[in-house]
Design a protein around this motif. Structure first.
Motif, PDB file in Angstrom:
ATOM      1  N   PRO A  15       1.674  13.295  -7.773  1.00 36.10           N
ATOM      2  CA  PRO A  15       1.731  13.466  -6.316  1.00 36.10           C
ATOM      3  C   PRO A  15       3.056  12.939  -5.761  1.00 36.10           C
ATOM      4  O   PRO A  15       3.890  12.418  -6.504  1.00 36.10           O
ATOM      5  CB  PRO A  15       0.554  12.616  -5.835  1.00 36.10           C
ATOM      6  CG  PRO A  15       0.457  11.532  -6.861  1.00 36.10           C
ATOM      7  CD  PRO A  15       0.867  12.149  -8.166  1.00 36.10           C
ATOM      8  N   SER A  16       3.221  13.057  -4.448  1.00 38.28           N
ATOM      9  CA  SER A  16       4.410  12.546  -3.763  1.00 38.28           C
ATOM     10  C   SER A  16       4.026  11.395  -2.848  1.00 38.28           C
ATOM     11  O   SER A  16       2.946  11.389  -2.263  1.00 38.28           O
ATOM     12  CB  SER A  16       5.049  13.641  -2.919  1.00 38.28           C
ATOM     13  OG  SER A  16       5.576  14.640  -3.747  1.00 38.28           O
ATOM     14  N   VAL A  17       4.930  10.452  -2.690  1.00 38.50           N
ATOM     15  CA  VAL A  17       4.730   9.320  -1.787  1.00 38.50           C
ATOM     16  C   VAL A  17       4.954   9.807  -0.356  1.00 38.50           C
ATOM     17  O   VAL A  17       5.981  10.415  -0.057  1.00 38.50           O
ATOM     18  CB  VAL A  17       5.702   8.176  -2.121  1.00 38.50           C
ATOM     19  CG1 VAL A  17       5.577   7.042  -1.122  1.00 38.50           C
ATOM     20  CG2 VAL A  17       5.468   7.669  -3.533  1.00 38.50           C
ATOM     21  N   ILE A  18       3.963   9.547   0.537  1.00 39.74           N
ATOM     22  CA  ILE A  18       4.127   9.953   1.935  1.00 39.74           C
ATOM     23  C   ILE A  18       4.170   8.760   2.885  1.00 39.74           C
ATOM     24  O   ILE A  18       4.541   8.922   4.038  1.00 39.74           O
ATOM     25  CB  ILE A  18       3.029  10.943   2.379  1.00 39.74           C
ATOM     26  CG1 ILE A  18       1.638  10.338   2.244  1.00 39.74           C
ATOM     27  CG2 ILE A  18       3.156  12.243   1.628  1.00 39.74           C
ATOM     28  CD1 ILE A  18       0.537  11.152   2.899  1.00 39.74           C
ATOM     29  N   ASP A  19       3.771   7.556   2.418  1.00 36.04           N
ATOM     30  CA  ASP A  19       3.826   6.391   3.279  1.00 36.04           C
ATOM     31  C   ASP A  19       3.795   5.127   2.416  1.00 36.04           C
ATOM     32  O   ASP A  19       3.156   5.102   1.359  1.00 36.04           O
ATOM     33  CB  ASP A  19       2.649   6.378   4.269  1.00 36.04           C
ATOM     34  CG  ASP A  19       2.837   5.363   5.385  1.00 36.04           C
ATOM     35  OD1 ASP A  19       3.970   4.921   5.632  1.00 36.04           O
ATOM     36  OD2 ASP A  19       1.830   5.019   6.037  1.00 36.04           O
ATOM     37  N   ILE A  20       4.479   4.094   2.892  1.00 32.02           N
ATOM     38  CA  ILE A  20       4.492   2.785   2.233  1.00 32.02           C
ATOM     39  C   ILE A  20       4.296   1.734   3.310  1.00 32.02           C
ATOM     40  O   ILE A  20       4.969   1.757   4.330  1.00 32.02           O
ATOM     41  CB  ILE A  20       5.843   2.530   1.511  1.00 32.02           C
ATOM     42  CG1 ILE A  20       6.121   3.641   0.513  1.00 32.02           C
ATOM     43  CG2 ILE A  20       5.831   1.167   0.836  1.00 32.02           C
ATOM     44  CD1 ILE A  20       7.534   3.648   0.009  1.00 32.02           C
ATOM     45  N   GLU A  61       0.852  -1.185   0.000  1.00 32.01           N
ATOM     46  CA  GLU A  61       0.000   0.000   0.000  1.00 32.01           C
ATOM     47  C   GLU A  61       0.888   1.235   0.000  1.00 32.01           C
ATOM     48  O   GLU A  61       1.848   1.320   0.761  1.00 32.01           O
ATOM     49  CB  GLU A  61      -0.917   0.020   1.222  1.00 32.01           C
ATOM     50  CG  GLU A  61      -1.968  -1.057   1.191  1.00 32.01           C
ATOM     51  CD  GLU A  61      -2.901  -0.993   2.393  1.00 32.01           C
ATOM     52  OE1 GLU A  61      -2.720  -0.132   3.276  1.00 32.01           O
ATOM     53  OE2 GLU A  61      -3.824  -1.813   2.446  1.00 32.01           O
ATOM     54  N   VAL A  62       0.545   2.177  -0.869  1.00 26.18           N
ATOM     55  CA  VAL A  62       1.307   3.410  -1.007  1.00 26.18           C
ATOM     56  C   VAL A  62       0.344   4.580  -0.844  1.00 26.18           C
ATOM     57  O   VAL A  62      -0.676   4.638  -1.523  1.00 26.18           O
ATOM     58  CB  VAL A  62       1.994   3.481  -2.392  1.00 26.18           C
ATOM     59  CG1 VAL A  62       2.746   4.782  -2.565  1.00 26.18           C
ATOM     60  CG2 VAL A  62       2.913   2.302  -2.598  1.00 26.18           C
ATOM     61  N   ASP A  63       0.661   5.498   0.077  1.00 30.94           N
ATOM     62  CA  ASP A  63      -0.136   6.716   0.256  1.00 30.94           C
ATOM     63  C   ASP A  63       0.515   7.841  -0.531  1.00 30.94           C
ATOM     64  O   ASP A  63       1.728   8.064  -0.427  1.00 30.94           O
ATOM     65  CB  ASP A  63      -0.226   7.114   1.732  1.00 30.94           C
ATOM     66  CG  ASP A  63      -1.151   6.208   2.519  1.00 30.94           C
ATOM     67  OD1 ASP A  63      -1.978   5.509   1.910  1.00 30.94           O
ATOM     68  OD2 ASP A  63      -1.054   6.206   3.755  1.00 30.94           O
ATOM     69  N   LEU A  64      -0.307   8.542  -1.312  1.00 31.08           N
ATOM     70  CA  LEU A  64       0.156   9.670  -2.110  1.00 31.08           C
ATOM     71  C   LEU A  64      -0.493  10.944  -1.603  1.00 31.08           C
ATOM     72  O   LEU A  64      -1.694  10.952  -1.297  1.00 31.08           O
ATOM     73  CB  LEU A  64      -0.216   9.477  -3.580  1.00 31.08           C
ATOM     74  CG  LEU A  64       0.224   8.186  -4.247  1.00 31.08           C
ATOM     75  CD1 LEU A  64      -0.310   8.124  -5.665  1.00 31.08           C
ATOM     76  CD2 LEU A  64       1.731   8.063  -4.228  1.00 31.08           C
ATOM     77  N   LEU A  65       0.251  12.026  -1.532  1.00 32.04           N
ATOM     78  CA  LEU A  65      -0.269  13.320  -1.121  1.00 32.04           C
ATOM     79  C   LEU A  65      -0.442  14.188  -2.361  1.00 32.04           C
ATOM     80  O   LEU A  65       0.519  14.450  -3.089  1.00 32.04           O
ATOM     81  CB  LEU A  65       0.681  14.003  -0.132  1.00 32.04           C
ATOM     82  CG  LEU A  65       0.264  15.396   0.329  1.00 32.04           C
ATOM     83  CD1 LEU A  65      -1.063  15.345   1.086  1.00 32.04           C
ATOM     84  CD2 LEU A  65       1.347  16.013   1.187  1.00 32.04           C
ATOM     85  N   VAL A  66      -1.680  14.615  -2.579  1.00 37.30           N
ATOM     86  CA  VAL A  66      -2.012  15.483  -3.706  1.00 37.30           C
ATOM     87  C   VAL A  66      -2.354  16.844  -3.122  1.00 37.30           C
ATOM     88  O   VAL A  66      -3.287  16.957  -2.332  1.00 37.30           O
ATOM     89  CB  VAL A  66      -3.209  14.922  -4.506  1.00 37.30           C
ATOM     90  CG1 VAL A  66      -3.516  15.813  -5.690  1.00 37.30           C
ATOM     91  CG2 VAL A  66      -2.943  13.495  -4.951  1.00 37.30           C
ATOM     92  N   LEU A  67      -1.615  17.860  -3.520  1.00 35.96           N
ATOM     93  CA  LEU A  67      -1.862  19.209  -3.030  1.00 35.96           C
ATOM     94  C   LEU A  67      -2.205  20.136  -4.193  1.00 35.96           C
ATOM     95  O   LEU A  67      -1.483  20.188  -5.189  1.00 35.96           O
ATOM     96  CB  LEU A  67      -0.631  19.763  -2.303  1.00 35.96           C
ATOM     97  CG  LEU A  67      -0.243  19.071  -1.007  1.00 35.96           C
ATOM     98  CD1 LEU A  67       1.050  19.658  -0.470  1.00 35.96           C
ATOM     99  CD2 LEU A  67      -1.349  19.196   0.015  1.00 35.96           C
ATOM    100  N   GLY A  68      -3.326  20.850  -4.046  1.00 38.81           N
ATOM    101  CA  GLY A  68      -3.682  21.883  -5.010  1.00 38.81           C
ATOM    102  C   GLY A  68      -4.091  21.389  -6.376  1.00 38.81           C
ATOM    103  O   GLY A  68      -3.900  22.100  -7.360  1.00 38.81           O
ATOM    104  N   LEU A  69      -4.651  20.207  -6.472  1.00 42.84           N
ATOM    105  CA  LEU A  69      -5.135  19.705  -7.765  1.00 42.84           C
ATOM    106  C   LEU A  69      -6.323  20.551  -8.198  1.00 42.84           C
ATOM    107  O   LEU A  69      -7.287  20.715  -7.452  1.00 42.84           O
ATOM    108  CB  LEU A  69      -5.537  18.237  -7.656  1.00 42.84           C
ATOM    109  CG  LEU A  69      -6.085  17.594  -8.932  1.00 42.84           C
ATOM    110  CD1 LEU A  69      -5.011  17.536 -10.000  1.00 42.84           C
ATOM    111  CD2 LEU A  69      -6.612  16.210  -8.640  1.00 42.84           C
TER     112      LEU A  69
END
Length: 171
Positions: free
Chosen positions: A161-166, A50-58
């Motif tokens: 986006p950027s990866v914030i957790d794995i 599982e990979v969490d992605l952070l999307v800011l300002g889409l």
């Protein structure tokens, strides 16, 4: 009879250059079989990663209809296509801004700016098959780490986006 003749043959029968080339080939083949190195695959086994992605300002008008849980999306790491991943969860974060208070403190309040009503922040959880190595999880032969910018491509969207957790389940 001379040991070496004018053509570089030993006792007139064996060419020294040819004998040296054959000896080198035998040493290489022998080294491959005597010292084969690590065998098998680099990774342990397939695992759900599982990979969490952070999307800011889409910028989008209807974010809840754009990205849906359960859908598949194409995934790229370092501009290399990894394959399809499942969108496991989409968590929308409220847009806030800081507002100074009369007592000198600062409070986060809903962003009242009209131009920001189409700007969305969210955390997307992806699920896919990966392998766990000594250096971390690998997707499609590519190592993935926190902080890495990736690309998510779906039917109506493409953003980075950027990866914030794995997370890799133990077992």
């Amino acid at each position: 009879m001379a040991v070496l003749d004018s053509k570089g043959r030993l006792f007139g029968k064996v060419n020294l250059l040819d004998a040296g080339a054959v000896l080198i080939m035998l040493l290489v083949v022998g080294g491959i079989f005597l010292f084969p190195g690590p065998s098998g695959t680099l990774a342990n086994s397939d695992a759900n990663v599982e990979v969490d992605l952070l999307v800011l300002g889409l910028k989008t008008r209807n974010p809840k209809t754009l990205i849906k849980e359960g859908e598949k999306a194409s995934f790229k790491i370092r501009n290399q296509p990894i394959g399809e991943v499942k969108i496991k969860k989409v968590e929308f974060m409220p847009r806030t801004t800081l507002a100074p208070q009369s007592d000198g403190s600062v409070k986060a309040v809903a962003d009242p700016r009209e131009e920001e009503k189409f700007s969305v922040n969210m955390i997307i959880t992806l699920e896919g098959k990966g392998q766990m190595t000594g250096n971390g999880p690998v997707f499609g032969g590519t190592l993935i780490k926190v902080g890495l910018p990736v690309e998510l491509d779906g039917g109506l969207y493409n953003f980075k986006p950027s990866v914030i957790d794995i997370r890799v389940p133990e077992g």
